[in-house]
Design an enzyme around this catalytic site. Sequence first.
Site, PDB file in Angstrom:
ATOM      1  N   HIS A  17      41.952   3.718 -20.736  1.00 23.67           N
ATOM      2  CA  HIS A  17      42.712   3.111 -19.641  1.00 23.67           C
ATOM      3  C   HIS A  17      41.751   2.498 -18.617  1.00 23.67           C
ATOM      4  O   HIS A  17      40.532   2.462 -18.830  1.00 23.67           O
ATOM      5  CB  HIS A  17      43.666   4.124 -18.991  1.00 23.67           C
ATOM      6  CG  HIS A  17      43.005   5.371 -18.473  1.00 23.67           C
ATOM      7  ND1 HIS A  17      42.032   5.363 -17.503  1.00 23.67           N
ATOM      8  CD2 HIS A  17      43.187   6.682 -18.803  1.00 23.67           C
ATOM      9  CE1 HIS A  17      41.651   6.592 -17.227  1.00 23.67           C
ATOM     10  NE2 HIS A  17      42.319   7.419 -18.012  1.00 23.67           N
ATOM     11  N   HIS A  20      38.656   4.554 -17.491  1.00 22.10           N
ATOM     12  CA  HIS A  20      37.562   4.530 -18.472  1.00 22.10           C
ATOM     13  C   HIS A  20      36.836   3.186 -18.435  1.00 22.10           C
ATOM     14  O   HIS A  20      35.603   3.121 -18.507  1.00 22.10           O
ATOM     15  CB  HIS A  20      38.113   4.739 -19.888  1.00 22.10           C
ATOM     16  CG  HIS A  20      38.869   6.009 -20.088  1.00 22.10           C
ATOM     17  ND1 HIS A  20      40.159   6.044 -20.566  1.00 22.10           N
ATOM     18  CD2 HIS A  20      38.516   7.309 -19.883  1.00 22.10           C
ATOM     19  CE1 HIS A  20      40.565   7.300 -20.658  1.00 22.10           C
ATOM     20  NE2 HIS A  20      39.589   8.085 -20.239  1.00 22.10           N
ATOM     21  N   CYS A 125      43.478  27.063 -16.616  1.00 17.81           N
ATOM     22  CA  CYS A 125      44.228  25.805 -16.639  1.00 17.81           C
ATOM     23  C   CYS A 125      43.966  25.125 -17.972  1.00 17.81           C
ATOM     24  O   CYS A 125      42.826  24.781 -18.278  1.00 17.81           O
ATOM     25  CB  CYS A 125      43.812  24.889 -15.486  1.00 17.81           C
ATOM     26  SG  CYS A 125      44.568  23.239 -15.588  1.00 17.81           S
ATOM     27  N   CYS A 128      42.519  21.489 -17.543  1.00 19.60           N
ATOM     28  CA  CYS A 128      41.082  21.444 -17.234  1.00 19.60           C
ATOM     29  C   CYS A 128      40.250  22.131 -18.323  1.00 19.60           C
ATOM     30  O   CYS A 128      39.037  21.925 -18.398  1.00 19.60           O
ATOM     31  CB  CYS A 128      40.796  22.139 -15.904  1.00 19.60           C
ATOM     32  SG  CYS A 128      41.526  21.349 -14.458  1.00 19.60           S
ATOM     33  N   CYS A 142      46.974  24.044 -10.101  1.00 17.66           N
ATOM     34  CA  CYS A 142      45.734  23.306 -10.302  1.00 17.66           C
ATOM     35  C   CYS A 142      45.819  22.009  -9.506  1.00 17.66           C
ATOM     36  O   CYS A 142      46.817  21.281  -9.615  1.00 17.66           O
ATOM     37  CB  CYS A 142      45.541  23.008 -11.785  1.00 17.66           C
ATOM     38  SG  CYS A 142      44.257  21.779 -12.114  1.00 17.66           S
ATOM     39  N   HIS A 145      46.165  18.902 -12.052  1.00 23.80           N
ATOM     40  CA  HIS A 145      47.281  18.794 -12.993  1.00 23.80           C
ATOM     41  C   HIS A 145      48.625  19.229 -12.396  1.00 23.80           C
ATOM     42  O   HIS A 145      49.663  19.109 -13.052  1.00 23.80           O
ATOM     43  CB  HIS A 145      46.975  19.608 -14.258  1.00 23.80           C
ATOM     44  CG  HIS A 145      45.808  19.074 -15.014  1.00 23.80           C
ATOM     45  ND1 HIS A 145      44.516  19.525 -14.817  1.00 23.80           N
ATOM     46  CD2 HIS A 145      45.713  18.098 -15.948  1.00 23.80           C
ATOM     47  CE1 HIS A 145      43.687  18.857 -15.609  1.00 23.80           C
ATOM     48  NE2 HIS A 145      44.384  17.995 -16.304  1.00 23.80           N
ATOM     49  N   LYS A 294      48.599   7.136  -8.104  1.00 22.89           N
ATOM     50  CA  LYS A 294      47.654   7.540  -9.134  1.00 22.89           C
ATOM     51  C   LYS A 294      48.216   7.243 -10.516  1.00 22.89           C
ATOM     52  O   LYS A 294      49.391   7.471 -10.787  1.00 22.89           O
ATOM     53  CB  LYS A 294      47.341   9.034  -9.003  1.00 22.89           C
ATOM     54  CG  LYS A 294      46.255   9.499  -9.977  1.00 22.89           C
ATOM     55  CD  LYS A 294      45.948  10.976  -9.795  1.00 22.89           C
ATOM     56  CE  LYS A 294      44.896  11.440 -10.790  1.00 22.89           C
ATOM     57  NZ  LYS A 294      44.583  12.872 -10.652  1.00 22.89           N
ATOM     58  N   LYS A 297      50.589   9.007 -17.160  1.00 25.57           N
ATOM     59  CA  LYS A 297      51.444   8.711 -18.301  1.00 25.57           C
ATOM     60  C   LYS A 297      52.895   9.077 -17.999  1.00 25.57           C
ATOM     61  O   LYS A 297      53.815   8.420 -18.480  1.00 25.57           O
ATOM     62  CB  LYS A 297      50.958   9.486 -19.531  1.00 25.57           C
ATOM     63  CG  LYS A 297      49.681   8.960 -20.148  1.00 25.57           C
ATOM     64  CD  LYS A 297      49.396   9.614 -21.491  1.00 25.57           C
ATOM     65  CE  LYS A 297      49.089  11.093 -21.333  1.00 25.57           C
ATOM     66  NZ  LYS A 297      48.725  11.726 -22.628  1.00 25.57           N
TER      67      LYS A 297
END
Length: 647
Positions: A17, A20, A125, A128, A142, A145, A294, A297
């Site tokens: 994405h 990256h 988690c 993570c 977390c 997440h 942010k 998905k």
Amino acid sequence: MTTYITTPIYYVNAQPHLGHAYTTIVADTYSRFKRLCGERVRFQTGTDEHGDKIVKAAENENVPPRQYVDRISAQFRDTWPLLQVEADHFIRTTDAEHVAVVRAILQKVYDSGDIYFDEYSGLYCRGCERYLTEKELVDGNCPDHQTPPQEIAEQNYFFRMSRYQVPLIEHIRNNPDFISPERYRNEVLAFLSEPLTDLCISRPKSRLTWGIELPFDDKFVTYVWFDALINYLTGIGYPDGQDFQEFWSVAEHLIAKDILKPHAIYWPTMLMAMGLPLYQKLHVHGYWNVDDTKMSKSIGNVIRPKELVEAYGVDTLRYFTLREMSFGLDSSFSYEAIVARHNADLANDLGNLFSRATTMVWKYRAGRIPTPSGASEEDRPLREAAQAMLREYRQTMAEFRFHLGLQAIWELVGLANKYIVGNEPWALAKDVEKTERLDTVLYNLLECLRLLTLTLRPIIPGAAAKMAAGLGFDADDMLVASLDKGGAWGLLAPGGELTAISALFPRIEGKTDESGEKIKEERSQSKKQKDPVMAEVDLVDFHYFQKLDLRVAEIIAVEPIKNSKKLLQITVLAPEERTIVAGIAEHYRPEELIGSQVVIVANLKPAKLMGINSHGMILAAKFLVDGKEKLVLSRVQERVAPGCKVA
């Protein structure tokens, strides 16, 4: 001088994405910049392929983990050429060489007493793939997440990370550039102000088999971070390879802020336990948000780099990401923003400058680099600005402040455009006594373009190669490929020949929807009963239309007309010079028009408008954009000689 720059190895539980893409573009740009500075460079990227999340992703697709990671890793590998990323090595944590190195290092650290067996209960988690402390949680979740961790009690192997807390703190304090920007250095020191716990570095095979088996206990596999971080050593031939000997001492890691703790704490303490010197620098960047939200998905706003390249071009994507994000801070992506950057910075500023300057060399000097008549006081500001740009560029690019390096480049672009307006080469060409002055002005513009080509090579390599070709250079010529050999002013050899090229950055007209595809603007629905011209359009015989002399014209000067909000006085070449008065002042700024090629009706009778004789009409169309009427000029996408007839 040597440089070793790495991206994180990307976790293959999802496709590539924008995040990256940004990290990898930054690493590639830095790699190219260092090569431009004459350094020997090693640039590495790759994929991280073990762990619990990979197993779950493979199960969701009903395929074995190995088949899954092969497919997703290939997607990453195939994406980088689309972005003109040229890494020296692509590593996978499933590579046999990497597995062997990880096992050898585990055995070494175990034999030294820094790995021990114990029972542990903690908050785990799965996102993570690590245990979290109570202090790290936000409202019991977390922070990354937004889910509560699961309490797990089990026997595992632990790395004595706490043994190296004090040496790590001392190293960070004694080396201010070890972690940058400074805000992340301070964040790490704040975390280290509390006692550091030991790191669980195994997972029992009873709940995870997809991993590297511990060399000293076949009932366990390696914790994914202890496996993944070692890629930075594996990829350069640790422990005996020549590349390891040459590059490890200058290693620089590039990461996003979400993996700061593993890279700033786990990895340095692991290196200390191995008896290796620490990497040289850790560069940390922020997140890319989409319209200030942010990427996720779950809400469907993930941006794919391939779609962006297809919609806007690779150079536009590279330029946008480097210019838009202040390194270290979060930035926001929008389709409107990337179109605005393309049209304003690349098409209007850089593209028009290159087109205007080279077109005048073609017109007045048959495409040959003229001989300047010598230094002049009126040319000094441009020369000094070019050298100031190079100094700022060297410093900011080396410090990962890419947006400031680009800002310095564009200040020179703006000054060069003003230099054209201030010196009026088209006026100098009419005066036989000013031939030498015209040669000097044209030479200075070409020299400015050469330096811009040189500095833009790491950032927009495709466009820079095209610029180099237009100036008559081979891509590897030192005058456009080496900062040390090409950075001085006045290195262009008079008499050299330019090469005709198409437009660098044609404007993107229209609006872009969320899929990244260009969509046509809805045309305004003129009421024919109120517009006699439109009412007759469908009734005109074709032979009347054939009588129109439509020609390509190059805009070389634009001036506002006093006491008029709508009209501009435009000077064009078609191929002769002529003045046209056009009612487009509310839709275009004068500076963004210069250098454009448009279509004009060349055989209209002259008309006097606001006291100015207008010889022709520029074709334009009206569109409805967000409920407002917008006038769009008929521009020529591929550059042709001014005066060409439109059939």
